[in-house]
Design an enzyme around this catalytic site. Structure first.
Site, PDB file in Angstrom:
ATOM      1  N   ASP A 123      -3.028  -8.186  11.806  1.00  0.00           N
ATOM      2  CA  ASP A 123      -4.300  -8.443  11.267  1.00  0.00           C
ATOM      3  C   ASP A 123      -4.904  -9.969  11.825  1.00  0.00           C
ATOM      4  O   ASP A 123      -6.135 -10.173  11.986  1.00  0.00           O
ATOM      5  CB  ASP A 123      -4.203  -9.017   9.616  1.00  0.00           C
ATOM      6  CG  ASP A 123      -3.986  -7.780   8.815  1.00  0.00           C
ATOM      7  OD1 ASP A 123      -4.376  -6.663   9.011  1.00  0.00           O
ATOM      8  OD2 ASP A 123      -3.058  -7.957   7.903  1.00  0.00           O
ATOM      9  N   HIS A 171      -2.230  -8.929   2.006  1.00  0.00           N
ATOM     10  CA  HIS A 171      -1.852  -7.504   2.538  1.00  0.00           C
ATOM     11  C   HIS A 171      -3.264  -7.343   3.594  1.00  0.00           C
ATOM     12  O   HIS A 171      -3.503  -8.090   4.397  1.00  0.00           O
ATOM     13  CB  HIS A 171      -1.549  -6.365   1.521  1.00  0.00           C
ATOM     14  CG  HIS A 171      -1.004  -5.200   1.974  1.00  0.00           C
ATOM     15  ND1 HIS A 171      -0.496  -5.141   3.271  1.00  0.00           N
ATOM     16  CD2 HIS A 171      -1.071  -3.839   1.559  1.00  0.00           C
ATOM     17  CE1 HIS A 171       0.052  -3.876   3.469  1.00  0.00           C
ATOM     18  NE2 HIS A 171      -0.352  -3.182   2.226  1.00  0.00           N
ATOM     19  N   ARG A 204       2.248  -4.424  16.842  1.00  0.00           N
ATOM     20  CA  ARG A 204       0.942  -3.888  16.661  1.00  0.00           C
ATOM     21  C   ARG A 204       0.006  -5.210  16.909  1.00  0.00           C
ATOM     22  O   ARG A 204      -1.426  -4.813  17.565  1.00  0.00           O
ATOM     23  CB  ARG A 204       0.606  -3.802  15.258  1.00  0.00           C
ATOM     24  CG  ARG A 204       1.545  -2.547  14.868  1.00  0.00           C
ATOM     25  CD  ARG A 204       1.416  -2.479  13.087  1.00  0.00           C
ATOM     26  NE  ARG A 204       1.716  -3.760  12.520  1.00  0.00           N
ATOM     27  CZ  ARG A 204       1.796  -3.732  11.020  1.00  0.00           C
ATOM     28  NH1 ARG A 204       1.154  -2.922  10.381  1.00  0.00           N
ATOM     29  NH2 ARG A 204       2.069  -4.953  10.391  1.00  0.00           N
ATOM     30  N   SER A 257       0.827  -1.172  -0.122  1.00  0.00           N
ATOM     31  CA  SER A 257      -0.050   0.058   0.216  1.00  0.00           C
ATOM     32  C   SER A 257       0.805   1.420  -0.165  1.00  0.00           C
ATOM     33  O   SER A 257       0.524   2.174  -0.697  1.00  0.00           O
ATOM     34  CB  SER A 257      -0.717   0.137   1.427  1.00  0.00           C
ATOM     35  OG  SER A 257      -0.300  -0.367   2.387  1.00  0.00           O
ATOM     36  N   HIS A 314       5.233 -12.589   7.562  1.00  0.00           N
ATOM     37  CA  HIS A 314       5.325 -11.293   7.294  1.00  0.00           C
ATOM     38  C   HIS A 314       6.614 -11.139   6.242  1.00  0.00           C
ATOM     39  O   HIS A 314       7.417 -12.033   6.387  1.00  0.00           O
ATOM     40  CB  HIS A 314       5.862 -10.300   8.549  1.00  0.00           C
ATOM     41  CG  HIS A 314       5.252  -9.016   8.183  1.00  0.00           C
ATOM     42  ND1 HIS A 314       6.411  -8.206   7.764  1.00  0.00           N
ATOM     43  CD2 HIS A 314       4.482  -8.011   8.414  1.00  0.00           C
ATOM     44  CE1 HIS A 314       5.811  -6.908   7.374  1.00  0.00           C
ATOM     45  NE2 HIS A 314       4.701  -6.905   7.860  1.00  0.00           N
TER      46      HIS A 314
END
Ligand code: HAX
Length: 436
Positions: free
Chosen positions: A373, A271, A327, A241, A318
């Site tokens: 995610d 993604h 995160r 992105s 990842h």
């Protein structure tokens, strides 16, 4: 203008420009990296060929924004009264300037966003023209694209803008767009899942609180939104992105064209779409288990079944990180505090235990640990946003903040049109000596 974010940014830009100029002029031929055949054929993994000062992703430690860990960012940014999470507007200040804003500085940015949040009627018309079976990311991207007629950059460029001033109308475009994203997203949500009930934006609220208001969800969803937008905002400039936003903007396409493009990249399952895939995967398991929490052995079997059918385990692995994503950890801490008994949280936490050793045994993924995610959808589900197709839109609001900051700096430092060189397979075979 003195004392405003734009003024401070203009000073930072003036101070920074000689650094880039000197590197180019005196050290332009110094080698930064070399490139192997596997990198050329392997999605350019790890090739050092982009510059950004806004964030840096360390494989072992995770992301730092302007040199600060996410925990430091959360601890040091000013917070709305009674809130656990900071102003998202303060994060934009930090990403742009490298400094933490004080209360007054953050309130100026909140006011700037508030002034610019009205979405033109034609954007709603475009959203309304989509069939309700459309994916929200396609609608979100189109709504942003539609706003391109508002671009100050385009107007000023047509009128003859000096290169050193490109960043200024880009800054205006960025603020104009970011201020509208929560309302556009909430409108899409209400159109697709709430029979078009529109909840008005409240100009007295900060971005996170107003988004919660327009979604019609009570506290602490305002903090959930602030946390979500902050941790998703930036992850260096090489991910799909961020790189897409930077690449498109490098041709001097305006912010609207660039952010719409980056949203399209974010919408892929490898993604940003992985956050919806995680929930889809968990829901399928829950259905098979009749909503009972599986034992470790049962969960291991579900994971192996997915791997053996040739699919990836969403939310794990990842391209850069080699440890658990901070995160993910921040969201896990939030979940442990606010939703410890939530059944989906329990499922997700069981996955955290079960998946890494299986991926290690499976032997393919370079990073067996969970990424951002794996947790974000769990929190959304708990607060009633169960339409998981929508999760990547939330990611997109956050990511737009970091990419806008990057594009403003790209323009300020005069980064040129991006244009890497390609070779043919024949050429590669000749280089390695297997073809004359
Ligand atoms: N499950 C199963 N296999 C996996 C895997 C996973 N979670 N992660 C990686 N692998 C496999 C890859 O598919 C690849 O297999 P092949 O050699 O057969 O092609 C192999 O392991 C090596 O991949 P890698 O080098 O470790 O990972 P990449 O850099 O190629 O890809 C991905 C990184 C994130 C795309 C990958 O780990 C993946 O597909 N994960 C699941 C989807 C996901 O969670 N995506 C979100 C990532 C975070 C993000 O960007 N959010 O927006």
């Amino acid at each position: 203008m003195r004392g405003t974010l734009k003024y401070k940014l203009s000073k930072k830009i003036k101070e920074h420009r000689p650094r880039t100029k000197r590197l180019l002029k005196e050290f332009g031929d110094v080698q930064v990296d070399s490139v192997t055949v596997s990198q050329v054929l392997g999605g350019m993994r790890g090739i050092k060929s982009l510059v950004t000062d806004i964030s840096y992703l360390d494989p072992e430690e995770g992301i730092r924004y302007r040199g600060f860990t996410l925990q430091e960012v959360i601890d040091h940014l000013p917070k709305p009264k009674g809130a656990e999470m900071p102003f998202v507007e303060g994060l934009f200040y930090l990403l742009l300037t490298g400094d933490f804003p004080n209360e007054e500085e953050v309130m100026q940015v909140v006011e700037q966003f508030n002034k610019r949040r009205i979405v033109p009627r034609y954007v709603y018309d475009v959203i309304d023209s989509f069939p309700t079976s459309s994916h929200p990311m396609a609608i979100f991207s189109t709504a942003i694209l539609t706003l391109n007629r508002e671009s100050e950059f385009n107007r000023e460029y047509q009128a003859g803008l000096k290169k050193k001033d490109y960043w200024e109308p880009t800054y205006e475009d960025a603020l104009n767009l970011l201020a509208k994203l929560p309302e556009i997203a909430a409108y899409i949500y209400n159109k697709l899942y709430r029979k078009g009930e529109k909840i008005q934006s409240n100009p007295n609220l900060d971005m996170g609180a107003d988004f919660a208001n327009m979604m019609g969800i009570d506290k602490p969803y305002d903090d959930v939104s602030r946390l979500h937008f902050i941790i998703h905002s930036d992850h260096e400039s090489g991910n799909v992105s961020a790189h897409t936003g930077h690449l498109v903007a490098s041709s001097l396409s305006d912010i609207y064209l660039s952010i719409s493009a980056m949203i399209n990249g974010l919408a892929g399952p490898l993604h940003g779409l992985a956050n919806q895939e995680v929930l889809r995967w968990l829901q399928a398991v829950m259905e098979k288990m009749d909503n009972k929490l599986p034992t470790e052995e049962e969960m291991q079997k579900f994971v192996w079944d997915t791997l053996n059918s040739g699919q990836v385990i969403p939310g794990f692995g990842h391209a850069v990180l080699r440890k658990t994503d901070p995160r993910y950890m921040l969201q896990r801490e939030f979940s442990k505090k606010h939703l410890p008994d939530d059944p989906i949280f329990k499922y997700a936490d069981l996955l955290y235990k079960v998946v890494p050793p299986i991926l290690q045994e499976h032997g393919k993924a370079k990073n067996p640990w969970p990424n951002v995610d794996a947790q974000s959808g769990v929190i959304q589900w708990h607060y009633g946003v169960t339409e998981y197709d929508f999760y990547t839109v939330l990611f997109g609001i956050g990511r737009a903040i970091g990419i806008c900051a990057n594009i403003i700096w790209d323009r300020a430092l005069g980064y040129p049109l991006e244009r890497p060189k390609s070779v043919t397979t024949d050429m590669l075979e000749k280089m390695v000596g297997i073809k004359d």
